[in-house]
Design an enzyme around this catalytic site. Structure first.
Site, PDB file in Angstrom:
ATOM      1  N   LYS A  77      17.965  -9.394 -23.555  1.00  0.00           N
ATOM      2  CA  LYS A  77      17.961 -10.010 -24.886  1.00  0.00           C
ATOM      3  C   LYS A  77      18.303  -8.952 -25.921  1.00  0.00           C
ATOM      4  O   LYS A  77      17.783  -7.840 -25.864  1.00  0.00           O
ATOM      5  CB  LYS A  77      16.552 -10.556 -25.170  1.00  0.00           C
ATOM      6  CG  LYS A  77      16.380 -11.184 -26.540  1.00  0.00           C
ATOM      7  CD  LYS A  77      16.696 -12.658 -26.482  1.00  0.00           C
ATOM      8  CE  LYS A  77      16.744 -13.289 -27.855  1.00  0.00           C
ATOM      9  NZ  LYS A  77      17.946 -12.981 -28.618  1.00  0.00           N
ATOM     10  N   LYS A 101      10.964  -2.823 -26.994  1.00  0.00           N
ATOM     11  CA  LYS A 101      10.396  -3.812 -27.917  1.00  0.00           C
ATOM     12  C   LYS A 101       9.820  -5.003 -27.153  1.00  0.00           C
ATOM     13  O   LYS A 101       8.745  -5.505 -27.481  1.00  0.00           O
ATOM     14  CB  LYS A 101      11.465  -4.313 -28.897  1.00  0.00           C
ATOM     15  CG  LYS A 101      11.836  -3.326 -29.982  1.00  0.00           C
ATOM     16  CD  LYS A 101      12.857  -3.955 -30.939  1.00  0.00           C
ATOM     17  CE  LYS A 101      13.323  -2.951 -31.980  1.00  0.00           C
ATOM     18  NZ  LYS A 101      14.275  -3.545 -32.942  1.00  0.00           N
ATOM     19  N   LYS A 113      22.180  -5.397 -25.656  1.00  0.00           N
ATOM     20  CA  LYS A 113      22.750  -5.136 -26.987  1.00  0.00           C
ATOM     21  C   LYS A 113      24.261  -5.262 -26.903  1.00  0.00           C
ATOM     22  O   LYS A 113      24.861  -4.970 -25.863  1.00  0.00           O
ATOM     23  CB  LYS A 113      22.394  -3.720 -27.470  1.00  0.00           C
ATOM     24  CG  LYS A 113      22.394  -3.593 -28.980  1.00  0.00           C
ATOM     25  CD  LYS A 113      21.196  -4.316 -29.592  1.00  0.00           C
ATOM     26  CE  LYS A 113      21.131  -4.147 -31.087  1.00  0.00           C
ATOM     27  NZ  LYS A 113      19.898  -4.757 -31.628  1.00  0.00           N
ATOM     28  N   THR A 197      12.017 -10.069 -39.032  1.00  0.00           N
ATOM     29  CA  THR A 197      11.923  -8.600 -38.945  1.00  0.00           C
ATOM     30  C   THR A 197      11.073  -8.057 -40.083  1.00  0.00           C
ATOM     31  O   THR A 197      10.159  -7.248 -39.872  1.00  0.00           O
ATOM     32  CB  THR A 197      13.325  -7.963 -38.961  1.00  0.00           C
ATOM     33  OG1 THR A 197      14.088  -8.486 -37.866  1.00  0.00           O
ATOM     34  CG2 THR A 197      13.240  -6.451 -38.827  1.00  0.00           C
ATOM     35  N   ASN A 228      18.940  -7.273 -44.963  1.00  0.00           N
ATOM     36  CA  ASN A 228      18.034  -8.361 -44.576  1.00  0.00           C
ATOM     37  C   ASN A 228      16.583  -7.898 -44.530  1.00  0.00           C
ATOM     38  O   ASN A 228      15.706  -8.467 -45.196  1.00  0.00           O
ATOM     39  CB  ASN A 228      18.464  -8.932 -43.218  1.00  0.00           C
ATOM     40  CG  ASN A 228      17.547 -10.058 -42.748  1.00  0.00           C
ATOM     41  OD1 ASN A 228      16.446  -9.819 -42.270  1.00  0.00           O
ATOM     42  ND2 ASN A 228      17.989 -11.282 -42.904  1.00  0.00           N
TER      43      ASN A 228
END
Length: 421
Positions: A77, A101, A113, A197, A228
Site C-alpha cells: 500500500k 507505517k 510507493k 494526515t 495539504n
C-alpha cells in the site's frame, strides 16, 4: 573532518539512512543479518516508460516507478507522486517507510510507493489524465485490491485517483473501487481522507505536549510547508487554541509572534499551497526553522534539520509531518538536547490509516460517517504513539529508532512465519 562530512552526506541520503536505522532496529530486536538482507531492499521494483500525447500533438515519454517493499503481512500500500525530482532510490525508501507505517498502526499491509518524473504544474488537465491512465496500464500486472493499492501523494489528488481507478476498472472489466484510495467521495472515497494526515499529526502533537507538560492552548507553533498536511494542520491547531506564529511555502514564510490569521492565509493561497508572494516582509525557510517556539512541524521536504542547524532549533517538541525532514545526525543532536522528536513514520501515519479505512469500506460496501472515521483514527494514532513512546523509554532509545523497532517487527515476524528467513 572528512569522515564527519561523509557521515552527514550519507545521513542526507534517504535510502541509506533508512537502511541504517532498519539494521539498528532489527539488531535491537534480536534478528540476524539474513532478516536485514531481506528487508533492506524492496522485493519488487518496476520501472516503466509511459508515452503521452501532449496537447500540441507531440509525444513525450515519461519514466515511472512502482516499488513493493514486502508483502509478507498482506498487499502492499502506498501513494503515487508526480514530481520532477522523483528517482528510484527515493521511491524505494518511501516504500520501506510505508511498511513501517503499516507496522506501527497494525494495518494488514506491506509498504508500496510509486512515482512519475514530471512537473504537473506545467501540464494541462488532459495531459495529466493521459499520463495517469498510461501509468495504470503500465503497472496493471502488479497492482490490484489484493496485490498493491495506490493512493495520492505529492502533486496527486482525488481527481488523479479517479482517472486511475477508471482505467483499472476498464482493464479488468469490472468496477474496482478497492484498487485505489484517496478517491472522490462519490466514487467510494472515505469521509475524512483529505484531512487524515494532518489529523494524525494533530493527535501526535496532543500526545507529545502531554508528555512534555505543555498546554496546547497558547503554545507557539511553527509550521514549515503549507500544502495539504501543513495547511490543515495549521487550521486544526489554530482552532484548538494554539498560537501559529509562522508558516512557509517553497518561496519563504511569514512570521508574527502574536499569531497569524490562518483563515486569511488559507483563503489566499493557490492550489499548490503558496501564499508568501503576497507579502513583502517574508523570512527564509532557514530562519523559520530556528524561530523561538514550543512546537516545530517540518511539513515540507526532506533534509531540513541537519547537523548544521540542529543546535539552533529552539522548539522543545519537533513533529515530522514531512518525509525525512531530519537527518540521523540531527536526530542525535536534538535527542541529546532533550527535544522530543516525533518521527515521520508515526506522525504522518494518519493518511495510510484512513486509506485502510477506505479500502475496508470499499470491500464491505458499507460507509462510515466522518465522526466514525475520526474516532477510529484517534484510537489508532493514540495507541501507536503510546506504544512507541513506551518502547523508547524501555530501550532507552530515541523515538525514531523506537518507531522503526515497532514498525519492522510485524514484517519480520510475518516473513519468519512464512519461512522466508
Amino acid at each position: 573532518m572528512a569522515k564527519e562530512q561523509k557521515k552527514e552526506k550519507e545521513s542526507l541520503n534517504l535510502f541509506y539512512s533508512t537502511q541504517t536505522v532498519i539494521r539498528e532496529a532489527l539488531t535491537k530486536l534480536g534478528y540476524n543479518d539474513e532478516m536485514f538482507e531481506l528487508l533492506k531492499e524492496p522485493i519488487r521494483m518496476l520501472t516503466v516508460r509511459i508515452p503521452v500525447r501532449m496537447d500540441d500533438g507531440s509525444v513525450k515519454v515519461f519514466t515511472g516507478y512502482r516499488s513493493q517493499h514486502n508483502d509478507a503481512v498482506g498487499p502492499t500500500k502506498g501513494g503515487v507522486r508526480f514530481h520532477p525530482d522523483v528517482d528510484e532510490e527515493e521511491v524505494k525508501a518511501l516504500s520501506i517507510w510505508m511498511s513501517l507505517k503499516c507496522g506501527i498502526t497494525n494495518l494488514p499491509y506491506g509498504g508500496g510507493k510509486g512515482g512519475i518524473i514530471c512537473d504537473p504544474r506545467q501540464m494541462s488537465m488532459s495531459e495529466l489524465e493521459r499520463l495517469s491512465r498510461g501509468y495504470v496500464r503500465a503497472i496493471s500486472q502488479i497492482v490490484g485490491p489484493t496485490k498493491d493499492i495506490p493512493a495520492p501523494d505529492v502533486y496527486t489528488n482525488s481527481q488523479i485517483m479517479a482517472w486511475m481507478m477508471d482505467e483499472y476498472s476498464r482493464l479488468r472489466e469490472f468496477d474496482s473501487p478497492g484498487f485505489i484510495t484517496g478517491k472522490p467521495i462519490v466514487l467510494g472515497g472515505s469521509q475524512g481522507r483529505e484531512t487524515a494526515t494532518a489529523k494524525g499529526v494533530t493527535i501526535c502533537i496532543d500526545e507529545a505536549v502531554k508528555k512534555k507538560g505543555i498546554e496546547l492552548k497558547g503554545a507557539r507553533v511553527v509550521i514549515q510547508g503549507f500544502g495539504n498536511a501543513g495547511s490543515y494542520l495549521a487550521k486544526f491547531l489554530h482552532d484548538a487554541g494554539a498560537k501559529v506564529i509562522a508558516v512557509s511555502d517553497v518561496y519563504g514564510g511569514v512570521y508574527d509572534p502574536n499569531g497569524l490569521d490562518i483563515d486569511y492565509l488559507l483563503d489566499r493561497r493557490d492550489s499548490f499551497g503558496t501564499f508568501s508572494k503576497l507579502f513583502t516582509n517574508t523570512i527564509t525557510n532557514k530562519e523559520l526553522l530556528e524561530l523561538d517556539c514550543d512546537i516545530l512541524v517540518p511539513a515540507a521536504i526532506s533534509n531540513q534539520i541537519t547537523a548544521e542547524n540542529a543546535a539552533n532549533i529552539k522548539a522543545s517538541i519537533v513533529v515530522e509531518a514531512a518525509n525525512g525532514p531530519t537527518t540521523l545526525e540531527a536526530t542525535k543532536i536534538l535527542t541529546e538536547r532533550g527535544v522530543l522528536l516525533v518521527p515521520d513514520i508515526l506522525a504522518s501515519a494518519g493518511g495510510v490509516t484512513v486509506s485502510y479505512f477506505e479500502w475496508v469500506q470499499n470491500n464491505q460496501g458499507y460507509y462510515w460517517s466522518e465522526e466514525e472515521v475520526h474516532e477510529k483514527l484517534a484510537n489508532v494514532m493514540t495507541r501507536s504513539f503510546e506504544t512507541i513512546y513506551q518502547t523508547a523509554q524501555t530501550h532507552q532509545v530515541d523515538m525514531r529508532l523506537a518507531a522503526y523497532m515497532v514498525g519492522i517487527k510485524k514484517i519480520a515476524e510475518a516473513s519468519s512465519f512464512r519461512g522466508w528467513v
